[in-house]
Enzyme design. Structure first.
Site, mmCIF file in Angstrom:
data_model
loop_
_atom_site.group_PDB
_atom_site.id
_atom_site.type_symbol
_atom_site.label_atom_id
_atom_site.label_comp_id
_atom_site.label_asym_id
_atom_site.label_seq_id
_atom_site.Cartn_x
_atom_site.Cartn_y
_atom_site.Cartn_z
ATOM 1 C CG ASP A 41 7.145 38.522 18.914
ATOM 2 O OD1 ASP A 41 7.045 37.410 17.628
ATOM 3 O OD2 ASP A 41 7.678 39.475 17.914
ATOM 4 C CG MET A 98 -9.177 27.215 4.886
ATOM 5 S SD MET A 98 -8.430 28.405 6.085
ATOM 6 C CE MET A 98 -7.278 28.303 6.674
ATOM 7 C CB VAL A 136 -8.330 19.290 -0.537
ATOM 8 C CG1 VAL A 136 -7.587 19.311 -1.764
ATOM 9 C CG2 VAL A 136 -7.703 18.279 0.429
ATOM 10 C CB VAL A 137 -12.832 18.015 1.739
ATOM 11 C CG1 VAL A 137 -12.239 17.052 1.583
ATOM 12 C CG2 VAL A 137 -13.518 17.584 3.126
ATOM 13 C CD GLU A 138 -8.476 18.269 8.207
ATOM 14 O OE1 GLU A 138 -7.500 17.706 9.326
ATOM 15 O OE2 GLU A 138 -7.531 19.144 7.161
ATOM 16 C CB SER A 152 -6.647 21.941 11.322
ATOM 17 O OG SER A 152 -7.313 20.438 11.211
ATOM 18 C CG HIS A 212 -2.974 24.346 11.172
ATOM 19 N ND1 HIS A 212 -2.749 23.816 12.085
ATOM 20 C CD2 HIS A 212 -3.887 24.663 10.419
ATOM 21 C CE1 HIS A 212 -4.430 23.970 12.229
ATOM 22 N NE2 HIS A 212 -4.540 24.456 10.933
ATOM 23 C CD GLU A 263 -0.238 23.725 15.023
ATOM 24 O OE1 GLU A 263 0.039 23.926 15.901
ATOM 25 O OE2 GLU A 263 -1.022 23.718 14.178
ATOM 26 C CG ASN A 273 -6.524 22.189 15.206
ATOM 27 O OD1 ASN A 273 -7.113 23.555 16.659
ATOM 28 N ND2 ASN A 273 -6.597 22.221 14.002
ATOM 29 C CE1 TYR A 291 1.772 37.161 17.489
ATOM 30 C CE2 TYR A 291 3.351 36.022 16.881
ATOM 31 C CZ TYR A 291 2.788 37.153 17.137
ATOM 32 O OH TYR A 291 3.992 38.180 17.255
#
Length: 718
Positions: free
Chosen positions: A295, A324, A400-402, A429, A450, A462, A500, A658
């Site tokens: 950290d 979000m 907006v939408v992924e 993401s 992200h 991220e 991810n 995290y």
């Protein structure tokens, strides 16, 4: 001058009264091994000083002492004999302070933590200023106080209060410390030294019985057997409930206090020394100390990025309201960066503002936010349907939408509205930042940002660097993330980025067992109760959203067509096809509802077993469940480091802690690998290599193991 060292100096502040002042060369005082040696030398000088009537212990800095030098711990603890000798010798240095033949007064400003608090406890009196914060946070490192804290604190504030302080590791403000008797007075900062000196003078003149104040710390704890037993039994129950089996430090703290309660100082210190040593050899301690160091490394790197930033973010725009977008706008406004929240639908804007209001309302209910601040924060969020409303902002976060086509179109459109110097980011993401940048005229001003859901609670962001992202852009976005109170970690672009990309092989390992008919409930129990994840893989998939997870498998397959090939017959794909999307629509692996009291419920659904063809109650050995979930995750995070997606093992560990809730007592995937031993991990992975590429270790890891190297040696990971 009585004594002058590198970190400590001692001189008469006026005739008969000496000041022992901590004054390290760095920004804070801490008890590294060299300072402990100096402390002992300085106290020996005081012991032999003629005409000494009193001593005050102070700091030249805005904070007293922040504790031991944790950077020395892992190396020190690797040598058992050296560790035993060190803790025994170090704790006796504080006896030297306690045994001075004159009254002693500790004067605390700012933080007095760990060893700093223990130095105060060795004084006869303690005066704090109003800025002071006092505590023994060692349990957060998998340890207990090692310089007499478990022996002295119960004798100063009582065993019940001491157990609460030590087993929770909480910090205590000056007035709270005064209430329980941890300090004797609280004064304004400008009066601290004078107040401490006056108290030393009063004690030396016989107006205060300093010997009587000191004596209880040298003797067995003054509590009758019944009181002590009740305190210990209550504490045991609380520790078992809060710490559980994975965190041994609170249990050891209780053991040290119990074993030392009927002992004089030497016996009680020996009990503490033994408990402290035992903890230094545990995996939990190694992991938690590793987390602290990682950290610090991550924070240090972020500060360097931010320091190099040439653009300050004063205003922000958020594209896409919803959960979000509303969360990002709220966090920005909360931290003093006004946000324009833009969407194409009024309903979405209403939802975004509702989300921000809901978070603030909870803050008001808990007393953390007053109504005035709530109104100020909400008024710092400007909902709008118009693109022009964001034309003057310093940064835009697209949320907006992924969908790559939708995102690409929205980003290109808004780029034409904002200023040439404004920064554009995407809260994607999984979608490649380099690909999204191809539609932009200023790709150097674009990167990924992200956030994790819920935004106001999850610390990680991220920051994804695309092929053409400039250093200036990364620096400014890191600075903005820090301003939002987040922990930014910079990664290079690839499908899924870091978190991810590493998550999906883990879920694939889980899905493979379900495809074999293993009960997903049993897998969740093993991964939660034994490995320590906050949610097992089935529950996590439901929370993330089965449809979201299924969509991500398409993106991951495009990036890694053999290793992460999408399987239409997998559990995730089947659930998505059956429109079982998880928590969002009340059914996924589990079914969700509420009980009679309105509390949320989660239950296994017979329909899920039928759909997936798995058998209720069918189990694998717990070790096999853990191996089949964790080997793919560790292998993938190793690939990310070897491919330079992430800069260091420390950053990877913190990202998963995290971002995913990796169990802290295991320290992150690289610390987990280190604990297992690389040779042992390779042997285990080879056992399952027939299951697919996600179980096959890299050539780089085999070479590292052969050479006896560690991924924490960053030079060996490139």
């Amino acid at each position: 001058m009585i004594y002058q060292g590198e970190s400590i100096r001692v001189d008469f502040i006026e005739p008969g009264f000496a000041e022992l002042q901590f004054d390290a060369k760095g920004s804070v005082n801490k008890f590294d091994q060299a300072t402990l040696e100096e402390f002992s030398e300085a106290l020996t000088k005081l012991q032999n000083t003629d005409d000494l009537r009193g001593v005050i212990v102070t700091s030249s800095k805005s904070t007293f002492i922040v504790g031991a030098d944790i950077t020395e711990f892992l190396t020190l603890f690797s040598d058992q004999e050296k560790t035993r000798s060190w803790v025994a010798k170090a704790s006796r240095v504080f006896d030297q302070l306690e045994d001075l033949p004159v009254p002693t007064v500790g004067a605390v400003t700012g933080f007095a933590l760990g060893g700093g608090c223990e130095a105060l406890l060795a004084c006869d009196y303690r005066v704090a200023d109003t800025t002071a914060t006092i505590g023994l946070p060692e349990v957060k490192l998998g340890l207990i106080p090692g310089f007499g804290g478990t022996m002295r604190l119960p004798r100063v504030i009582g065993p019940d209060n001491a157990l609460e302080w030590i087993t929770t590791g909480k910090n205590n403000k000056a007035l709270d410390a005064l209430k329980v008797g941890a300090v004797d007075a609280v004064v304004e900062p400008e009066n601290l030294t004078k107040a401490a000196l006056n108290l030393a003078k009063a004690a030396a003149a016989g107006q205060q019985d300093w010997k009587a104040k000191r004596q209880p710390k040298l003797e067995p704890l003054k509590a009758n057997d019944t009181e002590l037993m009740m305190t210990l039994v209550t504490a045991k129950g609380m520790i078992a409930a809060k710490a559980g089996k994975h965190y041994p430090a609170p249990h050891k703290a209780l053991e040290a206090i119990e074993n030392g309660a009927r002992e004089h100082r030497e016996g009680a210190l020996t009990a503490e020394n033994n408990a402290f040593f035992d903890l230094t050899q545990t995996e939990a301690c190694q992991a938690q100390v590793g987390i602290f160091l990682a950290d610090q490394a991550v924070k240090g790197k972020s500060k360097k990025y931010a320091k190099a930033a040439t653009k300050e973010i004063k205003t922000a725009g958020v594209l896409g309201a919803g959960i979000m977008g509303g969360g990002i706008a709220y966090q920005s406004a909360l931290k003093g960066v006004p946000a324009v929240m833009k969407d194409i639908k009024q309903d979405a804007l209403d939802l975004g503002m509702k989300e921000a209001g809901k978070i603030l309302k909870k803050g008001v209910e808990r007393g953390k936010v007053n109504n005035e601040k709530m109104i100020k924060i909400l008024s710092s969020i400007t909902p709008t349907l118009l693109n022009d409303a964001v034309k003057d902002v310093d940064i835009v976060v697209e949320a907006v939408v992924e969908n790559p086509k939708v995102k690409g179109s929205v980003l290109a459109e808004i780029e034409g509205v904002i200023g040439d110097d404004a920064i554009l980011t995407s809260n994607t993401s999984t979608i490649s930042i380099t690909e999204l940048a191809k539609n932009l005229k200023r790709p150097e001003k674009f990167c990924g940002m992200h956030f994790f859901n819920p935004v106001h609670k999850m610390p990680l962001v991220e920051i994804i660097r695309g092929e053409k992202t400039s250093d200036d852009t990364v620096n400014a976005v890191v600075a903005y993330a820090l301003k939002l109170g987040k922990t930014p970690i910079v990664v290079n672009d690839c499908p899924g980025f870091l978190v991810n990309r590493v998550l999906f092989p883990y879920l694939a390992g889980f899905a493979g067992m379900v495809d074999e008919g293993v009960d997903f409930v049993g897998i969740d129990k093993v991964m939660e109760k034994q490995f320590g994840w906050p949610m097992g893989p089935a529950y996590l998939s439901d929370v993330v959203g089965i449809d979201t997870a299924d969509h991500c498998t398409v993106v991951m397959e495009a990036g890694f067509p053999t290793r992460m090939k999408r399987d239409e017959s997998s559990a995730i794909a089947k659930l998505a096809a059956a429109e079982r999307y998880g928590q969002k629509n009340g059914k996924g692996f589990y079914v969700y509802g509420t009980d009679k009291k309105g509390k949320p419920t989660k239950e296994a659904d017979p329909a899920t077993y039928e759909l997936l063809g798995c058998e209720q109650g069918k189990k694998l050995d717990a070790d096999e469940v853990i191996a089949r979930c964790m080997i793919p995750m560790v292998n993938e995070v190793v690939r990310c480091l070897e491919e330079d997606i992430v800069g260091s093992a420390a950053e990877a560990d913190m990202a998963l802690l995290y971002g995913l809730g990796f169990p802290p007592f295991r320290g992150g995937p690289f610390r987990y690998l280190e604990t297992l031993g690389m040779d042992n991990f390779i042997q285990l992975a080879d056992k399952y290599a027939h299951l697919g590429e996600i179980y096959q270790v890299t050539d780089g890891m085999r070479e590292m193991a052969k050479a006896g190297k560690s991924y924490f040696d960053t030079t060996s990971a490139k």
